[in-house]
Design a protein around this motif. Sequence first.
Motif, PDB file in Angstrom:
ATOM      1  N   TYR A   1       0.656   4.537   4.702  1.00 13.29           N
ATOM      2  CA  TYR A   1       0.997   3.253   5.327  1.00 13.29           C
ATOM      3  C   TYR A   1       2.051   2.514   4.492  1.00 13.29           C
ATOM      4  O   TYR A   1       3.029   1.978   5.022  1.00 13.29           O
ATOM      5  N   GLN A   2       1.848   2.544   3.180  1.00 16.79           N
ATOM      6  CA  GLN A   2       2.792   1.845   2.304  1.00 16.79           C
ATOM      7  C   GLN A   2       4.181   2.489   2.354  1.00 16.79           C
ATOM      8  O   GLN A   2       5.189   1.806   2.367  1.00 16.79           O
TER       9      GLN A   2
ATOM     10  N   GLN B   1      -3.773   4.585   3.241  1.00 22.33           N
ATOM     11  CA  GLN B   1      -3.090   3.444   2.630  1.00 22.33           C
ATOM     12  C   GLN B   1      -1.749   3.881   2.020  1.00 22.33           C
ATOM     13  O   GLN B   1      -0.733   3.208   2.169  1.00 22.33           O
TER      14      GLN B   1
ATOM     15  N   GLU C   1      -7.849  -2.212  -2.183  1.00 21.38           N
ATOM     16  CA  GLU C   1      -8.212  -1.152  -1.236  1.00 21.38           C
ATOM     17  C   GLU C   1      -9.108  -1.697  -0.130  1.00 21.38           C
ATOM     18  O   GLU C   1      -8.940  -1.375   1.045  1.00 21.38           O
TER      19      GLU C   1
ATOM     20  N   PHE D   1      -7.227  -3.577   2.375  1.00 17.35           N
ATOM     21  CA  PHE D   1      -6.551  -2.672   3.326  1.00 17.35           C
ATOM     22  C   PHE D   1      -7.534  -2.169   4.392  1.00 17.35           C
ATOM     23  O   PHE D   1      -7.231  -2.141   5.580  1.00 17.35           O
TER      24      PHE D   1
END
Lengths: 294, 182, 286
Positions: B174-175, B171, C45, C48
Amino acid sequence: MTNFKLQKLTTVIKTITLANALIFSASAYAQQAERQYSVELSDPSKPMFLDVEMYMGNITIEGYEGQTVEIVAEVLNDFQPDKHKDKWQKNWKRVDTNKPMRSTEGLTPVSHTAFNLEIMESSNRVEIESEFGSKPVAIVVKVPQNASLDVNLYTGDSINISNISGNVEVESHIGNINGTLITGPIVAETHASDIVIEFNTFSDSAPSSFATHSGDIDISLLANTASTVEVQNYQGQVLSGLGTEFESVDKVNKKQRENGQKIEIGSQLQAKLNGGGQVMSINTYSGNVYLRQK
Amino acid sequence: MTDETALMQQIQQGQLDKLAVLFERHHVSLYNYFLRSGNSPALSEDLVQETFTKILAYRQSYSANGTFKSWMYGIAKNTMADQYRGLAATSVHVDADDEPLAANHSLQENMEQKEKQSLFEAALQKLPVELKESLVLSRYQQLNYEEISTMVGCNVNTFKSRIRKALSLLQSHYQVLSGEGE
Amino acid sequence: MSKESIVQLEDIIAWKVQQIQNKVNEPMPLPMQQALEVNNDWRQELSFVEHFYTSQADEQRPSAQLSTRFYQMLNSAQVVQEQRVHNTKNNAGEVRFQPGIWQAISSWFMPAPVYQFAMLAVCFGLGWYLKPIDNNTVATNHESQQISALQNEVKSLTTMVAVSMLQNPSATERLNGIAYSASLIDQEPQIQQTLLKVLATDDSTSVKLAALKSLAEIQNIAPIADALIDVLNTERNPLVQINVLQMLLLSGNEDVYLKTTNQLTNTELSTEASKILEQLSQVNQI
């Protein structure tokens, strides 16, 4: 030196006539010198194999996009095997010199275009054969590009092969071997004629090899070809335009062995193009070797 | 899945041609598994070939306890590990930094879904090998936690933590890649 | 319940993944829902995770070559299996190939490198002998014996393939066979004999020269000297004659040297080979 397979050829022809396969016979007395044939393959989705055996004439084989084998055959009335005599018949003598000359007065030569050509297809294998004693023939054969070839010519001007990505085996006792857009692997052999091959890409699936007694060998390769090129010749020059240096094995190279030493004689050259790769072996006794970068 | 077990049993009994059914069913996803693990297309094809050769070779070691799929990926994973060991000198791992996103055609297309997927793939390449491996097996090869944990040699709870860690790291990459994380 | 307090994000993720994979429509267990409600970061989270697991994943197609190679491998494996059964039934020492067998094997070599066969031979053999495999298996004594037996089997299998390649009607395949058998030249008399036969009878000069190059690697040339001298009596190609002469006269073996020079008095060599012979004699006097 070369084992031309004439005996085998006649046997094969006999076998063919008995074989349970398609037979195209062109042995009739033709009205015109040129004939065309189209041969369909048993399974066009699979690669084919073309086997050509010719005693006298010229052979041209081209890869194309189609799925049939297209053959054009033409009798060569103006073929002059004499012009090749100096290459292979130095010791040739007429044994009938005591024969009386016969009169030709009032006689005119009869144009005769008969020739004997056998074409056979069986399980994607196409055989084209022209036996000893037949008139010299020029054939142009179009085959699917991925075909593999085995081509034998005893005497003629040349064997020309282009745009073939399958295996190529070609042998010519008299007559040059010319190849363009060849992928290989290719094994080519002549006696005194030249071998001129322009590679497209160089296949690494099996070694390629060229051998001739006194003909020149002229090879063109793409700059990115990865191959280990080995050259062996005893007389004649080696001329290279390839980027890679050839390493020369000394004329006399002594190597320690268990029970003595090993000594090598002869001009042995090796170059590893782009780090080396599948072997390309070039062997000639007295011909020149030309290596070019396309 | 039971039909795959039956197929394997037939292969074990000598009907080698049945392997073709399994090949047709799995070779594309197996190829993509190797690609996502950072291998070049050519090497990925070699690895697929080698995996199926090993499946044939080790056919007698397959037992009906697990699914064929998890067994196959176990072999694939080991094949890849062997490859890395053999090529220790030359890195096979493609780092996302070396594989510029600009080169990815899907990014140039204005399709949001594809763009997102490309970012996922790029972010995935930034993970450490161990985490990437677990995540690829879970997300793309759709093996369950039990199967993967057996394969990688840890218990399920440890594996749960590993996946969470991998996802959390994914994540953040990805950000950064999408410009969300400043 | 006390269990509610120990719900962790990894459990929720595991559940979510399972739900997505199995397409289960059951609602999330209450404790997990409650834990999510009070934790915004977790919700983000998980969102995601859901995106990652459900976004469209494009699969790339491998080249057609992959399928071709697989089917060639499978075909060859079937051939090896048939041959194994055949050999077991006949218990014959001589390797005999039925029509089509070498074809199947050799066709496999056409697009793929030779190492694939070695790979298959080893793997196929392993599959035959080793029942359980495990990453951490330590070979027992018994297994070592099995592996040793396997190695012998693989060696003979490799020899069998090499010999069959050397008998292939395609010169390209014979060249491939020579390259393939190079590593066995000093260990396998059968390979040496086959190469000598190739040298004596092959139609292609290229193949003969390659066979000679391979034979030149034999440490002790004495056992094959007679066969090589025979070649000099029948071979008419100067290139081949020269290479055979070099092998015989420069082997470093005095007996072979003498035997060759004695017998050469009755041999009609080509002019080219005679020239080389002269050079070689000079070298020997150095």
